[in-house]
Design an enzyme around this catalytic site. Structure first.
Site, short mmCIF file in Angstrom:
data_model
loop_
_atom_site.label_atom_id
_atom_site.label_comp_id
_atom_site.label_asym_id
_atom_site.label_seq_id
_atom_site.Cartn_x
_atom_site.Cartn_y
_atom_site.Cartn_z
N SER B 154 0.84 -1.20 0.00
CA SER B 154 0.00 0.00 0.00
C SER B 154 0.87 1.25 0.00
O SER B 154 1.66 1.44 -0.93
CB SER B 154 -0.97 -0.06 1.18
OG SER B 154 -1.99 0.90 1.04
N ASP B 231 -10.02 -5.44 -3.58
CA ASP B 231 -9.39 -4.45 -2.71
C ASP B 231 -10.30 -3.22 -2.62
O ASP B 231 -10.64 -2.61 -3.63
CB ASP B 231 -8.04 -4.08 -3.32
CG ASP B 231 -7.19 -3.20 -2.41
OD1 ASP B 231 -7.74 -2.27 -1.79
OD2 ASP B 231 -5.97 -3.43 -2.36
N HIS B 264 -7.55 -5.83 0.58
CA HIS B 264 -6.34 -5.03 0.83
C HIS B 264 -5.56 -5.50 2.05
O HIS B 264 -4.48 -4.99 2.33
CB HIS B 264 -6.75 -3.56 1.02
CG HIS B 264 -5.63 -2.58 0.90
ND1 HIS B 264 -4.96 -2.35 -0.29
CD2 HIS B 264 -5.05 -1.74 1.81
CE1 HIS B 264 -4.02 -1.42 -0.11
NE2 HIS B 264 -4.06 -1.04 1.16
#
Lengths: 287, 287
Positions: B154, B231, B264
């Protein structure tokens, strides 16, 4: 998302091709809401359910701890084994003093049914583990209740050994990391058993793996235990030699693997967790 | 225990035959104490140092997150790869407002050097990652600075891509999980860059992987990216298609693997973390 009128889904995630989920429900055994986690391996369906291993965590942990820190899901996915993780005590019982100690009360249910007031109303993790949680999860998830194992770490290793010895037809495979093997004679156990079960030590024997072996309980499989030799609780709380002696006298198959340099943490547990999944899969099979 | 007059050891644990440790030190780049973690695989010695992959975590995380949740240590031990994990921002800078947002300030340093007051004094994770932490860890641990890779998740994926593109001789391998690839055009990045770098978007380009590719920066290896298609931040913040287009135009080797159903979380990261260790080991080798 798994939906049910008896279950709240807190979150679900795809993981290693299977599904890990975190749930809560109103527990009849505890008289409170309770949380648990389930990993369903790839390929498991109602028509083709997976064998399931219940995992019991140690003092201060929750239903999340083993799934996050033990790093067992990759091997469980590979071998087609489901996992169910429970919390370590009731939450929200509001028993006076339940938050005062890290080794008694909240986070420290010892996987037994308390008989002493004020604990006996809600501190009933024994019945929860032995009956309610397996029944609930096997109703709602593609788990094969004829192929069910149990494992745990520290206080959860105590729980796994005691429950498997008392119900070897129900828990067909068993293993533990750094378990409390003889709680009746160590400080963690004496504190918890005095509080939950009262001063009569005879009543403690049914909650103590060494005593159960002395009293004729056996498990038909080889019990696998991993123990770090640098474990900070080894001499005071764990004492695996006492289980080894009792197993030898009892003719109970037991394999304790002692690992130089390893401590009590999940850094130790994760180092050998895949071996434990394989140990259970060897008895239970896969999806 | 690792001891040094520049390092405080918070804890060390044997894990998968190697050693995982958590440390703090007085960082010159940050002007504050900083924490980091190191995994040294079995067999690494000063005479035979291990290649090392720096791992950068995402928003709200710490130096512990990747080591606990990514489940990468087993494969790193097997292949003889060391790991270094940094924190995600300075701690204790006491910048007004630094605790107000989960995506800016504490836990959200974006692996860059802030140029704007009041952030510029301490929010210098760019220099910390690019210089101080590699130099410190390669001085104190058996790590081979000639074989150094970088990966992240991320916001940490953004950091890995940017640092590797800007210094491909320094970071010889690179990969990312669900990275922010074009922060200049997404809400997380616009908020952070406006705060740390000011309103002049030209100054943002050196901190943006897509812009770096447009501006001629390349990495000589294949960049590996894993992205979950479920995600929750995919469309708004991550936009991997933009990196793919920029890489195609630039002739940059890039392999984006899109995974149906994955979100995610670290449940996604752990599902593919071993692949990333193998990706880096294929470039860097092992102990």
């Amino acid at each position: 998302m798994t939906s049910s009128n008896v279950l709240q889904t807190r979150s679900e995630h795809l993981c290693h091709g299977g599904r890990v989920g975190f749930y809560s429900h109103a527990s009849a055994a505890l008289g409170l809401d309770a949380r648990f986690a389930v990993f369903v391996p790839p390929g498991a369906t109602a028509a083709r359910p997976a064998p399931v291993v219940h995992v019991l965590a140690g003092l201060t942990c929750t239903e999340e701890t083993f799934f996050i820190k033990a790093h067992a899901l990759a091997e469980a996915a590979r071998l087609g084994v489901a996992l169910v993780a429970t919390d370590t005590s009731p939450r929200g019982a509001h028993v006076p003093g339940e938050e005062d100690s890290w080794d008694f009360g909240i986070g420290a249910g010892f996987y037994l049914d308390a008989t002493q007031e004020p604990w006996s109303q809600h501190y009933r993790m024994g019945s929860y583990i032995a009956q309610e949680l397996p029944a609930l999860t096997e109703q709602l998830f593609p788990l094969d209740g004829t192929r069910r194992g149990i494992m745990g770490h520290s206080m959860g290793g105590h729980g796994a050994l005691v429950h498997a010895l008392r119900a070897p037809d129900f828990w067909k495979s068993v293993s533990a990391f750094a378990p409390i093997v003889h709680p009746s004679v160590v400080p963690w156990g004496e504190k918890a058993f005095t509080g939950y079960l009262g001063p009569d030590r005879q009543t403690w024997r049914a909650q103590d793996a060494v005593c159960l072996l002395e009293d004729g309980y056996r498990h038909p499989t080889d019990i696998l235990i991993d123990q770090g030799e640098a474990d900070q609780f080894l001499e005071r709380e764990l004492k695996p030699d006492l289980l080894e002696e009792a197993a030898q006298k009892a003719g109970q198959a037991l394999r304790i693997r002692r690992h130089a340099g390893y401590d009590h943490s999940y850094w130790f547990v994760q180092s050998f967790a895949a071996d434990h999944i394989r140990h259970h899969a060897a008895v239970l099979g896969g999806v």
